[in-house]
Design a protein around this motif. Structure first.
Motif, mmCIF file in Angstrom:
data_model
loop_
_atom_site.group_PDB
_atom_site.id
_atom_site.type_symbol
_atom_site.label_atom_id
_atom_site.label_comp_id
_atom_site.label_asym_id
_atom_site.label_seq_id
_atom_site.Cartn_x
_atom_site.Cartn_y
_atom_site.Cartn_z
ATOM 1 N N ARG A 66 0.812 -1.216 0.000
ATOM 2 C CA ARG A 66 0.000 0.000 0.000
ATOM 3 C C ARG A 66 0.847 1.268 0.000
ATOM 4 O O ARG A 66 0.437 2.315 -0.509
ATOM 5 C CB ARG A 66 -0.943 0.013 1.210
ATOM 6 N N ARG A 67 2.061 1.184 0.550
ATOM 7 C CA ARG A 67 2.930 2.372 0.564
ATOM 8 C C ARG A 67 3.443 2.711 -0.845
ATOM 9 O O ARG A 67 4.003 3.791 -1.065
ATOM 10 C CB ARG A 67 4.095 2.172 1.520
ATOM 11 N N HIS A 69 1.366 2.879 -3.373
ATOM 12 C CA HIS A 69 0.218 3.424 -4.110
ATOM 13 C C HIS A 69 0.386 4.926 -4.288
ATOM 14 O O HIS A 69 -0.445 5.730 -3.849
ATOM 15 C CB HIS A 69 -1.085 3.087 -3.378
#
Length: 324
Positions: A66-67, A69
């Motif tokens: 997610r980092r 994104h």
């Protein structure tokens, strides 16, 4: 003894004015025999496996982490997805041609392959432009980067790139269907290219030539100009930084993208130039076409994997976990 000519079935339209081949015959690499083609199939299959594994790995890593994104990585995921599809519509057919000598490709399938190759190349060009814009904002206007390139903006850019690529190249198959093919039906490449199919026609191809030149200049040509302009501004901003270390760090974030731009545009320009010069299709045409279509899907994941710290560390972590 003269080798008998292979006859290709002909399909006439209902009005009898247009003549289409039931299928085209792919040559592969002109001048090379079946034995050399057979052995070339193995490095080709290796390249396809490498392109599939590399691009799929990048897409999955960006999806899971997610980092990652962020705009640059989301554009990179788009680029890898395009390369994955592009290699899948060309390399398997090439492998069957080289390994088993299956030359036939049905007329409509040939047109569909041609459309997807050209349309996806236009989408890839737009994504490379989007990455250049991302680097420009990140380096020249860092405080505005988060507000300018939001998730919604990135999605709109991706959708616009996809729409533009398909809209511009959608007329090509229909323009080719308006032509009659009463000459040889041998395509002198390993896949179907607009320039190559057009040469097989025995009717006037001026519309194809003009429209083909128009979309190349208005799509890839405009994109390349804006990419070049972006890097002029980036270079100017980097040179104005007081710290040499900060300048190198800032420009280092652009190295992988510059490599991807060169890998995409240099063969594209070369292919366009050799086809515009006219004359029969030569080995140079085929080499340039193969480089243009086969090199980016293989090289891009290697370059981005090696130069992007977050992706490199994640890949190394995956291998270290797998070795335990």
């Amino acid at each position: 003894m003269q080798k008998p000519q292979l006859l290709v079935p002909i399909i006439a339209t209902s009005n009898g004015n247009l003549v289409h081949a039931a299928y085209f015959l792919l040559v592969g690499i002109p001048g090379l025999g079946p034995t050399i083609h057979f052995w070339l199939a193995f490095p080709l299959c290796f390249m396809y496996a490498l392109a599939t594994l590399g691009n799929l790995t990048i897409v999955l890593i960006i999806h899971v982490e997610r980092r990652l994104h962020e705009p640059m990585y989301l554009f990179l995921a788009m680029l890898s997805t395009i390369d994955l599809v592009l290699s899948s519509i060309t390399m398997p057919k090439m492998a069957s041609l080289f390994l088993m000598g299956i030359q036939e490709i049905e007329f409509n399938i040939c047109l569909a392959q041609m459309f997807l190759m050209h349309a996806l190349s236009a989408v890839e060009s737009a994504v490379l432009l989007a990455i250049a814009f991302d680097r420009f904002v990140a380096i020249c206007h860092p405080l505005r980067h988060a507000s300018v390139l939001t998730g919604c903006t990135v999605a709109k850019i991706g959708l616009s790139a996809l729409t533009r690529g398909f809209v511009f190249f959608f007329p090509l198959p229909f323009i080719l269907k308006w032509l009659s093919y009463c000459r040889t039906h041998t395509v002198t490449h390993s896949f179907c290219l607009h320039q190559d199919i057009m040469k097989l026609s025995c009717t006037d191809t001026r519309v194809n030539v003009v429209y083909g030149l128009f979309i190349i200049l208005s799509v890839m040509g405009v994109d390349s100009l804006f990419i070049g302009f972006s890097y002029i501004l980036i270079l100017r901003a980097v040179l104005e930084l007081s710290s040499r270390r900060a300048a190198l760090k800032a420009f280092n974030t652009c190295i992988s993208h510059l490599c991807a731009v060169l890998v995409f545009y240099v063969p594209l320009i070369g292919l366009s130039v050799v086809h515009r010069l006219g004359g029969p299709t030569s080995l140079l045409h085929v080499v340039m076409a193969n480089t243009y279509l086969l090199l980016p899907p293989v090289v891009n994941p290697l370059v981005y994997g090696a130069k992007t710290k977050e992706i490199r560390s994640r890949v190394l972590h995956m291998f270290s976990q797998g070795g335990k």
